[in-house]
Design a protein around this motif. Structure first.
Motif, mmCIF file in Angstrom:
data_model
loop_
_atom_site.group_PDB
_atom_site.id
_atom_site.type_symbol
_atom_site.label_atom_id
_atom_site.label_comp_id
_atom_site.label_asym_id
_atom_site.label_seq_id
_atom_site.Cartn_x
_atom_site.Cartn_y
_atom_site.Cartn_z
ATOM 1 N N LEU A 179 -6.386 60.106 -19.452
ATOM 2 C CA LEU A 179 -8.104 60.494 -18.250
ATOM 3 C C LEU A 179 -7.853 60.024 -17.060
ATOM 4 N N SER B 43 -10.359 67.607 -12.197
ATOM 5 C CA SER B 43 -10.652 66.114 -11.985
ATOM 6 C C SER B 43 -9.006 65.137 -12.347
ATOM 7 N N ASN C 291 -7.564 65.614 -16.352
ATOM 8 C CA ASN C 291 -7.131 65.719 -18.018
ATOM 9 C C ASN C 291 -6.162 66.082 -17.787
ATOM 10 N N MET D 200 -22.404 62.476 -20.765
ATOM 11 C CA MET D 200 -21.596 61.839 -20.949
ATOM 12 C C MET D 200 -20.566 60.818 -21.733
ATOM 13 N N THR E 223 -13.541 55.658 -17.022
ATOM 14 C CA THR E 223 -13.845 56.673 -16.310
ATOM 15 C C THR E 223 -14.938 57.713 -16.992
ATOM 16 N N ARG F 36 -16.166 61.532 -18.404
ATOM 17 C CA ARG F 36 -16.288 62.880 -18.894
ATOM 18 C C ARG F 36 -17.531 63.725 -19.296
ATOM 19 N N ASN F 37 -17.816 64.572 -19.092
ATOM 20 C CA ASN F 37 -19.421 65.642 -19.513
ATOM 21 C C ASN F 37 -18.843 66.048 -20.688
ATOM 22 N N THR G 209 -16.442 68.603 -20.992
ATOM 23 C CA THR G 209 -14.904 68.685 -20.936
ATOM 24 C C THR G 209 -14.353 67.697 -22.346
ATOM 25 N N VAL G 210 -14.820 67.289 -22.790
ATOM 26 C CA VAL G 210 -14.690 65.888 -23.785
ATOM 27 C C VAL G 210 -14.259 66.838 -25.203
#
Length: 179
Positions: free
Chosen positions: A7, A42, A44, A102, A162, A164-165, A168-169
């Motif tokens: 990330l 972003s 990843n 998040m 950092t 991530r929402n 995304t996770v």
């Protein structure tokens, strides 16, 4: 070979540190990462590597700086660590917006006083909980207007994170499982 997610903190955010995911993939492959898959702009990436996690972050930060000529923080998690962070998320509810859920991934363990510091900054509808090297958030009104979301975590709690929402996770977990 071990499965990892990297990330990258602060890439392609607000017009700063712009790189393409194709360039990022080239850099990762040059650092002996295999089966590299990137996800959204972003920063990843999931990949396999033969080195242990504690060496991967430092190695990737050096490779990134050499390739792109500036430094960024990179947080790396194993497949098991990413799965654990995903299932540990405490604020999931079908009534809540996934985009407001998040997880902040930290470089170092989160100090004992971090939650009290974060709770002081949280405003109406915001929830926060720390677990070892992750901080889980729910931004009831979105993170864009939140003082908590804009916080300098390295300064306030002693470690950069950092975020991530949840979507995304979950997608990163799906991608790492598929490697």
């Amino acid at each position: 070979m071990n499965k990892y997610v990297a990330l990258f903190r602060g890439l392609n955010v607000g017009g700063h540190n712009k790189i393409t995911m194709v360039e990022l993939r080239v850099m990762l492959e040059a650092a002996d990462c295999q089966k590299v898959t990137t996800y959204i702009q972003s920063g990843n990436a999931v990949f396999v590597h033969d080195q242990p996690r504690d060496k991967i972050e430092t190695m990737l930060e050096g490779a990134f700086e050499k390739h792109f000529e500036y430094r960024v923080d990179i947080v790396v998690r194993t497949e098991a660590e990413l799965a654990s962070a995903t299932t540990a998320y405490p604020f999931f509810s079908d009534e809540r917006n996934l985009s407001f859920m998040m997880t902040g991934f930290a470089r170092q363990p989160i100090g004992e006083n971090a939650i009290s510091i974060l709770e002081q900054v949280a405003i109406d509808g915001e929830l926060v909980e720390a677990k070892e090297q992750e901080i889980h958030f729910y931004f009831g009104n979105g993170s864009g207007r939140s003082k908590l979301g804009a916080l300098n975590f390295a300064k306030k709690i002693g470690t950069p994170i950092t975020m991530r929402n949840r979507r995304t996770v979950l997608k990163l977990l799906e991608l790492i499982n598929a490697l």
